[in-house]
Design a protein around this motif. Sequence first.
Motif, PDB file in Angstrom:
ATOM      1  N   ALA A   1       6.656 -43.760 -23.498  1.00  0.00           N
ATOM      2  CA  ALA A   1       7.366 -43.961 -21.948  1.00  0.00           C
ATOM      3  C   ALA A   1       7.329 -45.309 -21.477  1.00  0.00           C
ATOM      4  CB  ALA A   1       6.095 -43.089 -21.051  1.00  0.00           C
ATOM      5  N   VAL A   2       8.510 -45.500 -20.814  1.00  0.00           N
ATOM      6  CA  VAL A   2       8.634 -47.020 -20.472  1.00  0.00           C
ATOM      7  C   VAL A   2       8.663 -47.153 -18.818  1.00  0.00           C
ATOM      8  CG1 VAL A   2      10.248 -48.889 -20.290  1.00  0.00           C
ATOM      9  CG2 VAL A   2      10.294 -47.347 -22.395  1.00  0.00           C
ATOM     10  N   ALA A   3       8.001 -47.942 -18.155  1.00  0.00           N
ATOM     11  CA  ALA A   3       7.641 -47.918 -16.994  1.00  0.00           C
ATOM     12  C   ALA A   3       9.161 -47.917 -16.114  1.00  0.00           C
ATOM     13  CB  ALA A   3       7.033 -49.141 -16.368  1.00  0.00           C
TER      14      ALA A   3
ATOM     15  N   ASP B   1      12.048 -55.338 -18.280  1.00  0.00           N
ATOM     16  CA  ASP B   1      10.715 -56.154 -18.872  1.00  0.00           C
ATOM     17  C   ASP B   1      10.234 -55.004 -19.653  1.00  0.00           C
ATOM     18  OD1 ASP B   1       9.847 -55.043 -16.350  1.00  0.00           O
ATOM     19  OD2 ASP B   1       8.086 -56.259 -16.274  1.00  0.00           O
ATOM     20  N   ALA B   2       9.925 -53.926 -19.011  1.00  0.00           N
ATOM     21  CA  ALA B   2       8.998 -52.827 -19.774  1.00  0.00           C
ATOM     22  C   ALA B   2       9.735 -52.157 -21.026  1.00  0.00           C
ATOM     23  CB  ALA B   2       8.682 -51.778 -18.832  1.00  0.00           C
ATOM     24  N   LEU B   3      11.007 -52.146 -20.803  1.00  0.00           N
ATOM     25  CA  LEU B   3      11.881 -51.784 -22.193  1.00  0.00           C
ATOM     26  C   LEU B   3      11.714 -52.810 -23.222  1.00  0.00           C
ATOM     27  CD1 LEU B   3      13.891 -49.960 -23.420  1.00  0.00           C
ATOM     28  CD2 LEU B   3      15.759 -51.121 -22.087  1.00  0.00           C
ATOM     29  N   ALA B   4      11.760 -54.382 -22.902  1.00  0.00           N
ATOM     30  CA  ALA B   4      11.596 -55.120 -23.835  1.00  0.00           C
ATOM     31  C   ALA B   4      10.367 -55.154 -24.484  1.00  0.00           C
ATOM     32  CB  ALA B   4      11.844 -56.517 -23.340  1.00  0.00           C
ATOM     33  N   GLU B   5       9.194 -55.098 -23.650  1.00  0.00           N
ATOM     34  CA  GLU B   5       7.900 -54.783 -24.368  1.00  0.00           C
ATOM     35  C   GLU B   5       7.650 -53.636 -25.205  1.00  0.00           C
ATOM     36  OE1 GLU B   5       3.964 -53.733 -25.140  1.00  0.00           O
ATOM     37  OE2 GLU B   5       5.252 -52.501 -23.603  1.00  0.00           O
ATOM     38  N   ALA B   6       8.445 -52.420 -24.848  1.00  0.00           N
ATOM     39  CA  ALA B   6       8.310 -51.368 -25.687  1.00  0.00           C
ATOM     40  C   ALA B   6       9.062 -51.552 -26.918  1.00  0.00           C
ATOM     41  CB  ALA B   6       8.602 -50.162 -24.929  1.00  0.00           C
ATOM     42  N   ALA B   7      10.086 -51.829 -26.803  1.00  0.00           N
ATOM     43  CA  ALA B   7      11.073 -52.322 -28.150  1.00  0.00           C
ATOM     44  C   ALA B   7      10.259 -53.105 -29.048  1.00  0.00           C
ATOM     45  CB  ALA B   7      12.441 -52.766 -27.718  1.00  0.00           C
ATOM     46  N   LYS B   8       9.665 -54.127 -28.600  1.00  0.00           N
ATOM     47  CA  LYS B   8       9.268 -55.103 -29.605  1.00  0.00           C
ATOM     48  C   LYS B   8       7.788 -54.468 -30.137  1.00  0.00           C
ATOM     49  CE  LYS B   8       7.296 -59.702 -29.561  1.00  0.00           C
ATOM     50  NZ  LYS B   8       7.028 -60.843 -28.460  1.00  0.00           N
TER      51      LYS B   8
END
Length: 474
Positions: free
Chosen positions: A221-223, A232-239
């Motif tokens: 789940a992405v915020a 920013d949440a997508l970038a964090e989750a992808a990394k």
Amino acid sequence: MTMWIPKLDLFPGPRYQALAAAIEAAVQAGELPPGAKLPPQRNLAWKLGVTVGTVSRGYMLAEQKGLLSGEVGRGTFVKTGANGNFSNDSSHAISLDGAEIPRLATPGVIELSRNEPTLPDYDEILRRSLQKLSQRRGLQNLLGYSQTLGDPAHRAAAAQWIARTGLEVAPEQIIATAGAQQALAVVITAMTMPNETMLVESLTYGGVHENAQQRPLKLEAVAMDDEGMRPDALAEAAKRTGSRLVLIQPTIHNPTTVMMSEERRADIVAVARKFDLTIIEDDVYGFLVRERPTPLAALAPERTVNITSASKCMAPGLRVGWIAAPLALIERFADALHAYAVNNPRLNQEIVRQWIEDGTAASLVERLRAESEARNAIAREAFDGLTLKSHPASLHCYLELPSPWRPNDFTNQALGQGVRIASCTSFVPDNRPNPPPWVRISLAPSPDRAEVVEGLRRLRCLIERGPEARRAVV
């Protein structure tokens, strides 16, 4: 009795359909006799390793088949007289002697849980279309196999139709499917290995959960915020996860109705390019928006798979959908689709092609837009003073429940008052213990506005009575 635990692997289809089939088989075998109480939804979900929303949909489908009944405060029970055999039940049969084909509905229940567009004169629209089709030569050819990707004429019509959203694709980039749900299953199968992680919004519709369970696939789940998925949440989750795939509903999000701005779309695309993500763009509601933002697939055509269908803009029972994708992915998707269905019925595709080319589809969209606007206005009036998220083109609205209501309790008590809606737990991908206090209310299933008005009135009365309400709203 000992808690009944079905073996879903013995039954085909998505988990909720397998559960309904398991209930029917157990009723037929006497394993679940009349009056037997089924396990609470949350308990059974935990035992089966599925979401509460999956169990809820399975119970709902079994109830629609006449097998179960829900009693507020008591639970779900096998109906007296239920045997799972409906071949002699006139309410489920389609007569060939000129009698009316019945509307499939649960008696005494106002259905506000399905995003199913309807218009009062669909009957006449379909009759005219079938009459026109009957005058064509070579009708028997529609009963044969189609090409796996879809007939060239059907793919060309789809490309013409999809261009209305601002996405220009060649017919060769289109695959015809049996609805968006099948399209998503095809893309997931072709793009992932079992147990990989796919990034999704922190609220996403139930069909995503079911497809993920079938693969199986892990959902991360992405915020979100008021514009949808946060870059920013997508970038964090992808990394963090190393995922290669993200599913996004940027246009009329289900269930929140959020619309992603042009700027946010550009930011999402930038993140996808940085982390080499393939975007699956769920755009099934895009046709209903009068002035809509640019599709993600138009902003990043090299890495976006656009999924849409005729279900929300024409009619859901046609089961016609499309995948629009980069040419490099088409053959991979074709192999996955062939494994699922060999091909899809030409007849339904031909009806949709006819509607696109003769203007019926465009007329339906305009009328459904007007109907959606009117029904959203009715919902805003019905829930005045409460927190309601809606969009004029949306087939649903998203209502925050005042404290101390909890979403599953409210949904269950609403059914006891004769109104079926969807709890936010059906849209939560991570089984969080304290889901947000929201429910989704569909505004389109009934062609009769008065029925919708009555359903909303009952819901408002239930909210004001509070969680201890047990008496029917009159």
